[in-house]
Design an enzyme around this catalytic site. Structure first.
Site, short mmCIF file in Angstrom:
data_model
loop_
_atom_site.label_atom_id
_atom_site.label_comp_id
_atom_site.label_asym_id
_atom_site.label_seq_id
_atom_site.Cartn_x
_atom_site.Cartn_y
_atom_site.Cartn_z
N ASP A 111 0.85 -1.11 -0.03
CA ASP A 111 -0.14 0.04 -0.13
C ASP A 111 0.93 1.37 0.13
O ASP A 111 1.98 1.05 0.12
CB ASP A 111 -0.99 0.27 0.80
CG ASP A 111 -2.09 -0.52 1.19
OD1 ASP A 111 -2.70 -1.18 -0.24
OD2 ASP A 111 -2.64 -1.43 2.48
N ASP A 129 -7.26 -1.54 -4.53
CA ASP A 129 -8.24 -1.03 -4.20
C ASP A 129 -8.68 0.22 -4.04
O ASP A 129 -10.21 -0.16 -4.45
CB ASP A 129 -7.16 -0.76 -2.25
CG ASP A 129 -6.42 -1.26 -1.44
OD1 ASP A 129 -7.27 -2.53 -2.32
OD2 ASP A 129 -5.65 -0.76 -1.00
#
Length: 157
Positions: A111, A129
Site C-alpha cells: 500500500d 483498492d
C-alpha cells in the site's frame, strides 16, 4: 473483450506502481506530494482493508477464488451486454487480481497512497483498492439504474 483489456491495463498499472514502491522506497518511508493532503507512504498489509483479518492468507485465497468465479460468470453472462456493468466488473476483476498477486508472491499487500483530511488520516491504500472501490460504486449505480428502469416499466418484483 474490451472489459478484460481494461482490467489488464488497470492490473498492469497496479503491479508496476507497487513494484516501483518496493524497489525505490523503504517500508515506512513517506514522500510528500501535496502537503497536508497527499503522500506516497510505503507500507505493507497482511490483512484486508485497515489490516482486518491479518494473517488469514488461506481465507483470502478462497475469497479471491470465489469472487473471481462470480465476476467472470457475470462478465460473460451479462457484463458484455451492459456497458456500465461490464466496466464495473472490469474494475473489480483488476483490483481483486492485483491484491491477490501481492498476497501470492509477497505474502502481503503493498500500500502506498496516503491521504490526510485535516486531522484524519485515511488508511493507506493502492491502485487495486481504488479499482475495487470504483467497481463497487459502479455496480451500485448499475443496480439503482436498473431498478429504476424496472419500476418504470412495471417489471420490478
Amino acid at each position: 473483450m474490451i472489459y478484460y483489456l481494461l482490467a489488464l491495463i488497470v492490473l498492469g498499472i497496479d503491479q508496476i506502481s507497487k513494484y516501483m514502491i518496493v524497489k525505490n522506497m523503504d517500508v515506512g518511508q513517506s514522500i510528500t506530494m501535496i502537503p497536508q493532503f497527499l503522500y506516497v507512504t510505503s507500507i505493507r498489509n497482511k490483512g484486508a482493508a485497515w489490516s482486518i483479518l491479518e494473517g488469514q492468507r488461506l481465507f483470502f485465497f478462497i475469497v479471491t477464488f470465489v469472487v473471481l468465479v462470480i465476476v467472470i460468470y457475470y462478465m460473460q453472462k451479462i457484463g458484455r451486454f451492459r456497458p456500465l456493468l461490464g466496466l464495473a466488473l472490469a474494475f473489480v476483476l483488476a483490483g481483486t487480481v492485483g491484491n491477490f498477486l501481492d498476497r501470492l508472491f509477497r505474502g502481503e499487500v503493498v500500500d502506498f497512497i496516503h491521504t490526510v483530511f485535516g486531522s484524519y488520516q485515511f488508511p493507506v491504500f493502492n491502485v487495486a483498492d481504488s479499482s475495487l472501490f470504483i467497481g463497487v460504486v459502479l455496480i451500485i449505480i448499475y443496480i439503482l439504474i436498473t431498478e429504476k428502469k424496472e419500476k418504470k416499466n412495471g417489471s420490478f418484483k
